[in-house]
Design a protein around this motif. Structure first.
Motif, PDB file in Angstrom:
ATOM      1  N   GLU A 142      45.416   4.212  24.244  1.00  0.00           N
ATOM      2  CA  GLU A 142      44.463   3.893  23.171  1.00  0.00           C
ATOM      3  C   GLU A 142      44.132   2.406  23.188  1.00  0.00           C
ATOM      4  O   GLU A 142      42.999   2.000  22.943  1.00  0.00           O
ATOM      5  CB  GLU A 142      45.052   4.293  21.813  1.00  0.00           C
ATOM      6  N   ARG A 143      45.149   1.600  23.435  1.00  0.00           N
ATOM      7  CA  ARG A 143      44.908   0.151  23.480  1.00  0.00           C
ATOM      8  C   ARG A 143      44.005  -0.214  24.654  1.00  0.00           C
ATOM      9  O   ARG A 143      43.151  -1.097  24.545  1.00  0.00           O
ATOM     10  CB  ARG A 143      46.231  -0.616  23.571  1.00  0.00           C
TER      11      ARG A 143
ATOM     12  N   ALA B 108      41.735   1.794  25.916  1.00  0.00           N
ATOM     13  CA  ALA B 108      40.396   2.246  25.507  1.00  0.00           C
ATOM     14  C   ALA B 108      39.762   1.210  24.580  1.00  0.00           C
ATOM     15  O   ALA B 108      38.580   0.860  24.728  1.00  0.00           O
ATOM     16  CB  ALA B 108      40.486   3.598  24.810  1.00  0.00           C
ATOM     17  N   ALA B 109      40.550   0.693  23.633  1.00  0.00           N
ATOM     18  CA  ALA B 109      40.028  -0.317  22.692  1.00  0.00           C
ATOM     19  C   ALA B 109      39.567  -1.565  23.462  1.00  0.00           C
ATOM     20  O   ALA B 109      38.527  -2.155  23.153  1.00  0.00           O
ATOM     21  CB  ALA B 109      41.101  -0.688  21.679  1.00  0.00           C
ATOM     22  N   MET B 110      40.346  -1.931  24.466  1.00  0.00           N
ATOM     23  CA  MET B 110      40.022  -3.123  25.264  1.00  0.00           C
ATOM     24  C   MET B 110      38.697  -2.915  26.009  1.00  0.00           C
ATOM     25  O   MET B 110      37.846  -3.806  26.055  1.00  0.00           O
ATOM     26  CB  MET B 110      41.167  -3.293  26.268  1.00  0.00           C
TER      27      MET B 110
ATOM     28  N   VAL C 173      50.729   7.176  24.870  1.00  0.00           N
ATOM     29  CA  VAL C 173      49.436   7.477  24.233  1.00  0.00           C
ATOM     30  C   VAL C 173      48.906   6.218  23.549  1.00  0.00           C
ATOM     31  O   VAL C 173      47.722   5.882  23.656  1.00  0.00           O
ATOM     32  CB  VAL C 173      49.581   8.621  23.206  1.00  0.00           C
ATOM     33  N   LEU C 174      49.810   5.518  22.869  1.00  0.00           N
ATOM     34  CA  LEU C 174      49.396   4.270  22.201  1.00  0.00           C
ATOM     35  C   LEU C 174      48.880   3.274  23.225  1.00  0.00           C
ATOM     36  O   LEU C 174      47.892   2.573  22.989  1.00  0.00           O
ATOM     37  CB  LEU C 174      50.580   3.674  21.434  1.00  0.00           C
TER      38      LEU C 174
ATOM     39  N   MET D 154      47.995  -6.075  24.528  1.00  0.00           N
ATOM     40  CA  MET D 154      49.092  -5.400  25.227  1.00  0.00           C
ATOM     41  C   MET D 154      48.742  -5.253  26.690  1.00  0.00           C
ATOM     42  O   MET D 154      47.681  -4.748  27.035  1.00  0.00           O
ATOM     43  CB  MET D 154      49.310  -4.011  24.634  1.00  0.00           C
TER      44      MET D 154
END
Lengths: 330, 383
Positions: free
Chosen positions: A63-64, A66-68, A59-60, A1
């Protein structure tokens, strides 16, 4: 994303990997906004604040991101054997039980987490230590380094002499299952009564010969793993050379340790995990040197700057004191 | 590249600690419950905590996943060792769960809960039984992940499309009854261990009890071939009015009003036209006069009126009279009914009058007589 575009994603990742070790803690959304030069309106439109509901798309999105960044840090550690200067973590933000992601420089994070100043100062040298480790083109030197570290960790530890070692490059042992003497002896000799049981660590060391100091380590050839496991099996049978020298008994617990400046592929790591083999790779060795090396290697007077000469001396001492299997334990 | 064969995905059994198992953000269960971006998470990010936390949160919070029942079941019985998760090697230490995400989410809830599981349950949660698909680690490679997901579809398809053949009600109720009667479990325990809501356990168990009583009745009266199924009794015990009439006792966990039970069976048997075996010939072409469920529903509706006259006729076995009273009560008050009769008489066509005139004239005479009688009775009453 993508946040706005794939390029923006890349800019955030690059900014994260480039932060200074001393960067103070900053909330991820602020970090992203600053990196992408978002104005307040854009930021409010794209990124959450502490009051944003958990199922909101902003927020999603965060989070994405952060995951990246976590995935990018993992790649740096695994693929380049390089410890990144930044960390990312989740912690409580606000009284309502919300959590936020934060970014912080590694040194700042360690200091804030209660690590000793001298240890933190040593960690500042992580890239120089990595350079030292990656430049080890000689398996013998890596064995001596591993032996030096093991000696700091265990009561008895040795690097072994080069030939006829059955693939065992270092071994260490420690006493386990202590009991108090008042329940065992007729007189109080000492508080602790040794039952004579030991756990043994047998290590195989593989240096990535041919690697230059800054290069990306090569993948460990699978044959090395097989050799390590073979060494363990031999020590389990009568032909094992180290029974008497190391005091390994038939049913003694034996922990295998692979010390390497190679990288391990995921299948190799998976095999190690499944077989119960502990692994010290380059990032692990950086930590261990910071934790266990004598003060001379990071002299306080010199601002804890890493001394290659002193590390070589320390390693050289272990090299002089290698064990041979013929010598029996008294 | 060493990959699994999507057409013949083989693997090996292994026991894996829950902390090494990852939820799959591309899990088909999440469709329509998770944003598209989450479903399309790149392979190298699936194992990160933000993605894992989000997937776990969705499975925990979305009622459709019915996690509470599964958690209660695992908390009570432990994780069933025969029920393997299908997993793929994700990296050097983690496994990605391709089939069994709901079960893994439930285990994670239990392990993270402040309420520690009982010892016999905790022993089943140290490691979970997994079927590890053959092949390389995913190692952040989207194409490898796709191969694994495709391969797992074979197992997922069998489980979720073909599915496990559900028991017929008779088997299900018998199983329930064995747990309660033979293993002496309470309905509450059955609900907790096996997942169905307590109300469903009670309903099914009551149906089973009534059904068993009916089998005895069949034998006693030598009824022809077994005609009534569990559904008839499930329909009956769903009704609070019938349960009360038959004397359901919470203390005894049984129906206790024997006369009414017998009466209920008599009613149903008679209404659907079942005859004693000795009196009947071959009944290959037998069809019920009315469905048993419909008969039960009428019985329920009669009881629902709480009309002592109807109930009395039911008890005496005068079902025709009970029906008649029921129909009358249902038609409304007398005044309303009379208006209905008048309307019926004022809108008669010529062709209707010519249909069976002799009989119609006779019925009209009867009606006139009944009307005059009723009028006379009412006048006496109001004088």
């Amino acid at each position: 994303m993508a946040i706005i575009s794939t390029d923006d994603d890349q800019r955030v990742v690059e900014a994260y990997l480039a932060i200074s070790s001393d960067t103070v803690q900053v909330e991820l959304s602020s970090f992203v906004a600053t990196t992408l030069n978002l104005n307040p309106s854009q930021r409010a439109q794209l990124l959450p604040d502490p009051t944003t509901p958990a199922d909101d798309e902003r927020v999603l999105r965060l989070e994405r991101i952060a995951a990246m960044l976590i995935a990018a840090r993992n790649r740096t550690l695994q693929d380049k054997a390089l410890i990144p200067s930044g960390v990312i973590f989740k912690q409580s933000a606000g009284d309502a039980g919300q959590f936020s992601y934060f970014i912080e420089g590694l040194i700042h994070y360690l200091s804030r987490s209660g690590q000793e100043d001298s240890f933190v100062a040593r960690v500042r040298n992580k890239d120089e230590i990595r350079g030292y480790l990656c430049a080890i083109g000689d398996g013998v030197k890596l064995e001596a380094l591993a032996g030096s570290i093991l000696r700091k960790m265990f009561a008895a530890a040795y690097a072994t002499r080069g030939s006829f070692d059955q693939g065992i490059d270092c071994f260490a042992s420690d006493e386990i299952l202590h009991l108090h003497s008042w329940c065992l002896n007729e007189e109080m000799v000492s508080d602790l009564q040794r039952l004579g049981e030991r756990v043994h660590i047998i290590a195989s060391c593989k240096a990535n010969e041919g690697n230059d100091a800054d290069g990306k380590p090569a993948i460990l050839p699978p044959a090395h793993l097989r050799e390590l496991i073979g060494g363990w099996l031999i020590q389990r049978c009568d032909s094992g050379l180290w029974h008497r020298r190391a005091g390994i008994k038939f049913l003694s617990p034996l922990q295998l340790l692979l010390v390497t400046t190679y990288r391990l592929s995921d299948p190799s790591l998976s095999l190690c995990q499944e077989m119960g083999v502990a692994v010290w790779g380059v990032p692990g060795l950086i930590y261990l040197i910071c934790e266990y090396a004598p003060d001379e290697i990071f002299p306080a007077a010199g601002g804890h700057v890493f001394s290659v000469v002193e590390l070589d001396k320390w390693v050289g001492m272990a090299d002089q004191d290698r064990a041979v299997p013929e010598v029996a334990v008294a | 590249m060493n990959t699994t064969d999507p057409n013949r995905p083989l693997g090996t059994d292994d026991e894996i600690e829950p902390h090494r198992l990852l939820l799959d953000s591309g899990n088909l269960r999440l469709l329509e419950h998770a944003p598209q971006e989450l479903l399309e998470t790149p392979a190298d990010q699936i194992g990160t905590s933000p993605i894992q936390d989000r997937v776990w949160e969705i499975i925990r919070r979305e009622p459709r996943f019915k996690l509470a029942g599964l958690i209660a079941s695992i908390r009570s019985m432990g994780f069933l060792r025969s029920d393997r998760l299908i997993v793929a090697r994700y990296d050097g230490s983690k496994m990605l769960v391709l089939e069994g995400n709901r079960r893994l989410a439930a285990v994670k809830v239990i392990l993270e809960s402040k309420t520690k599981p009982q010892k016999h349950v905790a022993e089943t949660l140290g490691t979970l039984p997994c079927y590890v698909l053959n092949g390389d680690t995913v190692s952040g490679d989207d194409s490898k992940l796709k191969i694994y997901r495709d391969a797992a579809l074979q197992y997922i398809g069998v489980r979720h499309l073909t599915g496990i053949e559900q028991w017929e009600p008779a088997s299900r109720y018998e199983f329930l009854a064995r747990l309660i009667d033979d293993k002496h479990m309470t309905p509450q325990q059955v609900s907790e261990e096996y997942g169905p809501p307590l109300s469903a356990v009670l309903r099914d168990y009551r149906a089973h009890l009534l059904y068993r009583r009916f089998r005895d009745y069949e034998l006693e009266f030598k009824l022809k071939k077994h005609r009534l199924t569990y559904n008839t009794f499930a329909e009956a015990t769903r009704s609070p009015d019938i349960r009360t009439w038959l004397g359901w006792s919470d203390d005894e966990q049984n129906f206790v009003t024997e006369a009414h039970i017998r009466n209920f069976f008599d009613y149903v048997v008679k209404q659907i036209g079942i005859q004693p075996m000795l009196l009947e010939e071959d009944d290959q072409d037998w069809t019920p006069e009315e469905s048993a469920e419909a008969v039960v529903r009428r019985y329920r509706d009669m009881l629902k009126r709480e009309d002592s006259e109807i109930n009395s006729n039911l008890e005496q076995g005068d079902y025709a009279k009970a029906h008649e009273l029921f129909e009358l009560r249902r038609a409304g008050r007398l005044e309303q009914r009379l208006k209905g009769y008048i309307n019926g008489l004022t809108s008669v066509s010529k062709s209707e009058m010519q249909e069976n005139p002799a009989n119609t004239v006779k019925l009209l005479d009867d009606l006139s007589r009944e009307a005059l009688d009723l009028k006379s009775i009412i006048e006496k009453l109001i004088r």
